[in-house]
Design a protein around this motif. Structure first.
Motif, mmCIF file in Angstrom:
data_model
loop_
_atom_site.group_PDB
_atom_site.id
_atom_site.type_symbol
_atom_site.label_atom_id
_atom_site.label_comp_id
_atom_site.label_asym_id
_atom_site.label_seq_id
_atom_site.Cartn_x
_atom_site.Cartn_y
_atom_site.Cartn_z
ATOM 1 N N ASN A 3 19.183 -53.800 19.646
ATOM 2 C CA ASN A 3 20.078 -52.757 19.531
ATOM 3 C C ASN A 3 20.506 -52.379 20.919
ATOM 4 O O ASN A 3 19.750 -52.453 21.878
ATOM 5 C CB ASN A 3 19.468 -51.651 19.054
ATOM 6 N N LYS A 4 21.652 -51.768 21.229
ATOM 7 C CA LYS A 4 22.301 -50.943 22.559
ATOM 8 C C LYS A 4 21.302 -49.704 22.459
ATOM 9 O O LYS A 4 21.046 -48.979 21.400
ATOM 10 C CB LYS A 4 23.736 -50.747 22.445
ATOM 11 N N VAL A 5 21.022 -49.480 23.690
ATOM 12 C CA VAL A 5 20.137 -48.120 23.840
ATOM 13 C C VAL A 5 20.768 -47.258 24.740
ATOM 14 O O VAL A 5 21.189 -47.489 25.818
ATOM 15 C CB VAL A 5 18.615 -48.533 24.266
ATOM 16 N N PHE A 6 20.786 -45.976 24.142
ATOM 17 C CA PHE A 6 21.674 -45.102 24.973
ATOM 18 C C PHE A 6 20.630 -43.739 25.388
ATOM 19 O O PHE A 6 19.664 -43.528 24.756
ATOM 20 C CB PHE A 6 22.717 -44.710 24.254
ATOM 21 N N VAL A 7 20.881 -43.286 26.243
ATOM 22 C CA VAL A 7 20.184 -42.248 26.806
ATOM 23 C C VAL A 7 20.763 -41.063 26.356
ATOM 24 O O VAL A 7 21.989 -40.537 26.723
ATOM 25 C CB VAL A 7 20.061 -41.856 28.588
ATOM 26 N N THR A 238 26.962 -41.052 23.775
ATOM 27 C CA THR A 238 26.775 -42.422 24.081
ATOM 28 C C THR A 238 27.293 -42.979 25.493
ATOM 29 O O THR A 238 27.940 -43.813 25.524
ATOM 30 C CB THR A 238 27.129 -43.233 22.711
ATOM 31 N N ASP A 239 27.584 -41.885 26.469
ATOM 32 C CA ASP A 239 27.952 -42.370 27.460
ATOM 33 C C ASP A 239 27.114 -42.864 28.591
ATOM 34 O O ASP A 239 27.609 -43.285 29.590
ATOM 35 C CB ASP A 239 28.745 -40.990 28.204
ATOM 36 N N VAL A 240 25.876 -43.017 28.454
ATOM 37 C CA VAL A 240 25.004 -43.519 29.275
ATOM 38 C C VAL A 240 24.367 -44.618 28.361
ATOM 39 O O VAL A 240 23.275 -44.499 27.634
ATOM 40 C CB VAL A 240 23.994 -42.664 29.951
ATOM 41 N N LEU A 241 24.490 -45.872 28.984
ATOM 42 C CA LEU A 241 23.867 -47.200 28.355
ATOM 43 C C LEU A 241 22.690 -47.804 29.290
ATOM 44 O O LEU A 241 23.080 -47.768 30.442
ATOM 45 C CB LEU A 241 25.068 -48.255 28.167
ATOM 46 N N ILE A 242 21.451 -48.169 28.644
ATOM 47 C CA ILE A 242 20.638 -48.785 29.512
ATOM 48 C C ILE A 242 21.124 -50.244 29.337
ATOM 49 O O ILE A 242 21.042 -50.834 28.257
ATOM 50 C CB ILE A 242 19.290 -48.680 29.096
ATOM 51 N N ALA A 243 21.741 -50.672 30.205
ATOM 52 C CA ALA A 243 22.218 -52.191 30.088
ATOM 53 C C ALA A 243 21.225 -53.195 30.597
ATOM 54 O O ALA A 243 21.671 -54.578 30.271
ATOM 55 C CB ALA A 243 23.518 -52.276 30.861
ATOM 56 N N GLY A 244 20.368 -52.896 31.305
ATOM 57 C CA GLY A 244 19.210 -53.963 31.564
ATOM 58 C C GLY A 244 18.259 -53.266 32.096
ATOM 59 O O GLY A 244 18.375 -52.039 32.788
ATOM 60 N N GLN A 245 17.061 -53.897 31.852
ATOM 61 C CA GLN A 245 15.627 -53.128 32.434
ATOM 62 C C GLN A 245 14.766 -54.243 32.504
ATOM 63 O O GLN A 245 14.515 -55.225 31.510
ATOM 64 C CB GLN A 245 15.141 -52.137 31.499
ATOM 65 N N ALA A 246 13.786 -54.457 33.710
ATOM 66 C CA ALA A 246 12.937 -55.262 33.784
ATOM 67 C C ALA A 246 11.490 -54.515 34.408
ATOM 68 O O ALA A 246 11.735 -53.885 35.268
ATOM 69 C CB ALA A 246 13.301 -56.514 34.550
ATOM 70 N N LEU A 247 10.549 -55.020 33.806
ATOM 71 C CA LEU A 247 8.973 -54.557 34.256
ATOM 72 C C LEU A 247 8.553 -55.906 34.873
ATOM 73 O O LEU A 247 8.204 -56.818 33.956
ATOM 74 C CB LEU A 247 8.411 -53.836 33.234
ATOM 75 N N THR A 248 8.148 -56.035 36.161
ATOM 76 C CA THR A 248 7.307 -57.006 36.607
ATOM 77 C C THR A 248 6.186 -56.598 37.373
ATOM 78 O O THR A 248 5.950 -55.422 37.568
ATOM 79 C CB THR A 248 8.255 -57.648 37.767
ATOM 80 N N THR A 249 5.280 -57.409 37.150
ATOM 81 C CA THR A 249 3.798 -57.406 38.006
ATOM 82 C C THR A 249 3.667 -58.381 39.176
ATOM 83 O O THR A 249 4.661 -59.192 39.435
ATOM 84 C CB THR A 249 2.786 -57.411 36.988
ATOM 85 N N ASP A 250 2.757 -58.397 39.995
ATOM 86 C CA ASP A 250 2.348 -58.934 41.197
ATOM 87 C C ASP A 250 2.704 -60.765 40.931
ATOM 88 O O ASP A 250 2.106 -61.185 40.091
ATOM 89 C CB ASP A 250 1.149 -58.924 41.707
ATOM 90 N N GLN A 275 16.198 -59.883 37.226
ATOM 91 C CA GLN A 275 16.049 -59.928 35.746
ATOM 92 C C GLN A 275 17.214 -58.714 35.254
ATOM 93 O O GLN A 275 17.685 -59.011 34.354
ATOM 94 C CB GLN A 275 14.853 -59.609 35.379
ATOM 95 N N ALA A 276 16.909 -57.484 35.796
ATOM 96 C CA ALA A 276 17.786 -56.258 35.203
ATOM 97 C C ALA A 276 19.208 -56.672 35.598
ATOM 98 O O ALA A 276 20.204 -56.257 34.576
ATOM 99 C CB ALA A 276 17.367 -55.129 35.895
ATOM 100 N N TYR A 277 19.744 -57.022 36.666
ATOM 101 C CA TYR A 277 21.055 -57.381 36.854
ATOM 102 C C TYR A 277 21.641 -58.564 35.939
ATOM 103 O O TYR A 277 22.706 -58.394 35.431
ATOM 104 C CB TYR A 277 21.197 -58.003 38.340
ATOM 105 N N GLU A 278 20.721 -59.425 35.722
ATOM 106 C CA GLU A 278 21.168 -60.545 34.687
ATOM 107 C C GLU A 278 21.464 -60.124 33.439
ATOM 108 O O GLU A 278 22.251 -60.548 32.769
ATOM 109 C CB GLU A 278 20.000 -61.620 34.796
ATOM 110 N N GLN A 279 20.270 -59.209 32.828
ATOM 111 C CA GLN A 279 20.699 -58.416 31.635
ATOM 112 C C GLN A 279 21.937 -57.826 31.318
ATOM 113 O O GLN A 279 22.539 -57.977 30.584
ATOM 114 C CB GLN A 279 19.307 -57.732 31.494
ATOM 115 N N ALA A 280 22.100 -56.977 32.409
ATOM 116 C CA ALA A 280 23.250 -56.464 32.417
ATOM 117 C C ALA A 280 24.647 -56.891 33.039
ATOM 118 O O ALA A 280 25.662 -56.371 32.517
ATOM 119 C CB ALA A 280 23.170 -55.077 33.413
ATOM 120 N N GLY A 281 24.485 -58.149 33.437
ATOM 121 C CA GLY A 281 25.759 -58.941 33.549
ATOM 122 C C GLY A 281 26.437 -58.606 34.825
ATOM 123 O O GLY A 281 27.791 -58.519 34.936
#
Length: 394
Positions: A3-7, A238-250, A275-281
């Motif tokens: 799903n698209k996720v909105f704030v 629905t004006d703010v979309l979470i377009a990409g998000q990544a959580l990384t560890t060491d 990773q986040a840039y790639e998800q968001a294009g």
């Protein structure tokens, strides 16, 4: 299912110095109520909740949430060091994106003590033992607080490798103060100059002054994330979309490179950003506004390079060119960042979400970044975790 996720709603209370704050559960309640009011939702609409905090007993999240209501929903308490707030948001976003729920709450709070960060546990080895041993080897200076040795040590490594000047870190801190002057929720709103920062007491001679380190802070913030179908059903924005998000560890390089810049999470940052840039294009060139983890002025400079805003070694020129503020290529930390807005660990990531949501809505008032359509959030915790989130105006 994806799903698209909105704030749909955000809430934040004014950050304060330790000792001047309400108890943690009261602060958490206030932030949740503000987010609900901002979204136009009732507490009964929330299907899952994630509570972020670092210093507190288990189920502190329940204590705060129960002040708002008790509907029997799942609540998960999250602790990922200084990346805790964004880790709670990551989980809430993931729950909505997967279709597990349509409306999730992420909230964070911290009731901090004055002075340097320290563990509550003295009868066991610290979780960051490996990084501490490497810091002892590369930096020494055991009389200084650990966070100073690590982040200022990373700044010193940049100075040695690239010739970066102390005045450049001071200019970053001065920039933070100018931005925070327009943020009524920041703990420090007094403007300081580069010269003021350099004249502050030295914590590490030639490497760090007191004003280059963020203060311990108390506060809370919250965000409600929803699916598109839920937003339409309830008439939500629905004006703010979470377009990409990544959580990384060491990565192995955190330790194997024997480089303090890596010890403080540079490679986690770079990987999460990619990773986040790639998800968001998108690429960093598509971004207008950034909230990043400036726990020390040194870490802000390192993060410019980690997020791909400039090449490694190019951050000093980036600052000198004014590309980190209004009129430059990117506006970094329009809120004042951790250095001036404050850093209540569990709330920090959600306060960044609050700021970027208002920036993309166009409701940031005197802090507004003109034409903001894409925002990036960077929240870092040693030990380690790094969350990078891309928000887009929808």
């Amino acid at each position: 299912m994806s799903n698209k996720v909105f704030v749909a709603g955000v809430g934040m209370i004014q950050f304060k110095k330790p000792g001047t704050n309400e108890p943690y559960d009261v602060m958490g309640e206030q932030a949740i109520r503000l987010a609900l009011a901002d979204a136009g939702l009732d507490f009964s609409d929330i299907q899952q909740a994630y509570a972020g905090y670092v210093y507190g007993d288990s189920t502190c999240g329940q204590k705060a949430l129960y002040r708002v209501g008790m509907t029997g929903i799942p609540l998960i308490n999250v602790n990922n060091n200084c990346a805790t707030g964004s880790s709670a948001l990551f989980l809430a976003r993931q729950a909505v994106q997967s279709g597990a729920v349509d409306c999730a709450l992420a909230f964070g709070f911290e009731q901090m003590n004055p002075g340097a960060l320290k563990s509550a546990w003295t009868d066991r080895a610290p979780a960051t033992e490996r990084a501490l041993k490497l810091t002892n080897e590369l930096v020494g200076m055991p009389d200084l607080p650990t966070a100073i040795r690590q982040f200022a040590g990373a700044g010193f490594a940049h100075m040695q490798k690239y010739g970066t000047q102390l005045s450049t870190f001071a200019a970053i801190r001065a920039k933070a103060s100018r931005h925070a002057a327009n943020n009524p929720l920041a703990v420090f709103r007094n403007v300081v100059s580069t010269e003021d920062v350099l004249a502050a007491p030295m914590l590490w001679e030639g490497v760090l002054t007191r004003l280059m380190a963020c203060p311990p802070t108390c506060g809370a913030a919250a965000a409600l994330v929803v699916s598109e179908a839920f937003a339409k059903k309830h008439g939500l924005r629905t004006d703010v979309l979470i377009a990409g998000q990544a959580l990384t560890t060491d990565l192995p390089s955190t330790y194997d490179a024997k480089d303090m810049i890596r010890v403080v999470g540079f490679d986690m940052t770079r990987l999460a950003a990619q990773q986040a840039y790639e998800q968001a294009g998108i690429g960093p060139e598509d971004v207008q506004v950034i909230e990043l983890h400036d726990c020390f002025a040194q870490n802000e400079l390192l993060t410019y390079e980690g997020l791909g805003l400039c090449a490694e070694g190019g951050a000093e020129q980036f600052v000198l060119d004014g590309d980190n503020t209004y009129g430059g290529k990117w506006v970094t930390n329009p809120s004042g960042g951790l250095l001036s807005k404050g850093h209540p660990l569990g709330a920090t990531g959600l306060a960044q979400c609050y700021e970027l949501t208002h920036q993309l809505r166009g409701s940031a008032e005197a802090r507004q970044v003109e034409g903001a359509r894409v925002g990036v959030q960077h929240n870092l915790g040693l030990g380690g975790a790094c969350v990078v989130t891309v928000y887009q105006k929808h």
